[in-house]
Design an enzyme around this catalytic site. Structure first.
Site: not given
Length: 289
Positions: A21, A151, A170, A192, A233-234, A288
């Site tokens: 994204r 639960r 995330c 994520s 990993i960016y 990011a």
């Protein structure tokens, strides 16, 4: 924390190049799980210095049910600033202010902070008011009265409010587990995971939450289990990851809590003590957005 370094290595060697994204680019691996035993020490990364104060204040901010960055910036925690700043830049009030100018205005102008410091119904809102349900209060009461329940769940993922959030959660869903020894564990599902910047923060944050819940329910903390969907990993963090993989982990620190605190909502920063934290130098990386 060899467990974390093994995860870095796995994604670096077995991950696939993938668009994202933010248009930064990633190496991604889908579906990972790591376990951290809190009986062996507190899992705060030692192969780079971590922002402990920011970790604590963000968790306290979540527990308050707060969704405005003012509390964070008032405590010099700047991990959420970029998102409301990007929204402010699209408003008619934007006059070319820098991010630093924006943060200073949040600190000094309450009216401005109320208007432009908002993140929408993010974590704190969902934890404390998910369609009217205080999930933190509920799960703690349930642990006390029905500890072996399957639960014991808190969800930050509210489909009806996702579009109103500055960033959809995330770390979106967590569950407690109590064994016959009355030891409590916590498993987080994270949809994520930014493996270099975000994940070490998340490991420490949820481990701290586990310690807090254990104390207020009279249980012993056991394991934090971290399950991540898109583990990535960016591309602009690859060199930082290589540096980190060359470093030898140090002995894990210890975290102690003020034993007088019996209600999770009463914890303050001063009630949390980090001891014997030995670490390597910091490694910086760009978030990011």
């Amino acid at each position: 924390m060899k467990t974390y370094l093994d995860l870095l290595e796995k994604v670096m060697t077995k991950g696939e190049v993938k668009k994202d994204r933010t248009n930064t680019g990633t190496i991604s691996y889908f579906g990972t799980q790591s376990r951290y035993d809190l009986r062996e020490g507190f899992p705060l990364l030692t192969t780079k210095k971590m922002a402990w104060k920011a970790i604590c204040h963000e968790l306290l901010w979540f527990l308050k049910g707060d969704t405005n960055i003012k509390y964070l910036v008032d405590h010099n925690v700047n991990i959420w600033n970029e998102w409301p700043y990007e929204a402010f830049k699209k408003s008619n009030d934007f006059k070319g202010e820098s991010l630093q100018d924006f943060v200073e205005k949040i600190k000094t102008d309450n009216q401005f902070a109320q208007q432009y410091g908002k993140l929408g119904p993010v974590y704190g809102k969902q934890w404390r008011d998910f369609n009217g349900v205080d999930q933190i209060e509920w799960v703690i009461n349930e642990i006390k009265t029905n500890p072996f329940s399957r639960r014991l769940i808190v969800s930050a993922w509210n489909p009806g409010e996702i579009k109103e959030m500055a960033l959809p959660p995330c770390h979106s869903f967590f569950q407690f587990f109590v064994n016959e020894k009355y030891e409590i564990s916590l498993q987080l599902y994270q949809r994520s995971g930014d493996l270099f910047l975000g994940v070490p923060f998340n490991i420490a944050s949820y481990s701290l939450l586990l310690l807090m819940v254990a104390q207020v329910t009279g249980l012993k903390p056991a394991e934090f289990i971290h399950t991540i969907g898109d583990t990535h990993i960016y591309s602009n963090h690859l060199e930082q990851v290589k540096i980190q993989l060359q470093r030898e982990p140090k002995k894990l620190p210890k975290v102690t809590l003020n034993p007088d605190i019996k209600n999770i909502f009463d914890f303050r920063f001063e009630d949390i003590s980090l001891e014997n934290y030995e670490h390597h130098d910091p490694i910086k990386g760009k978030v990011a957005v």
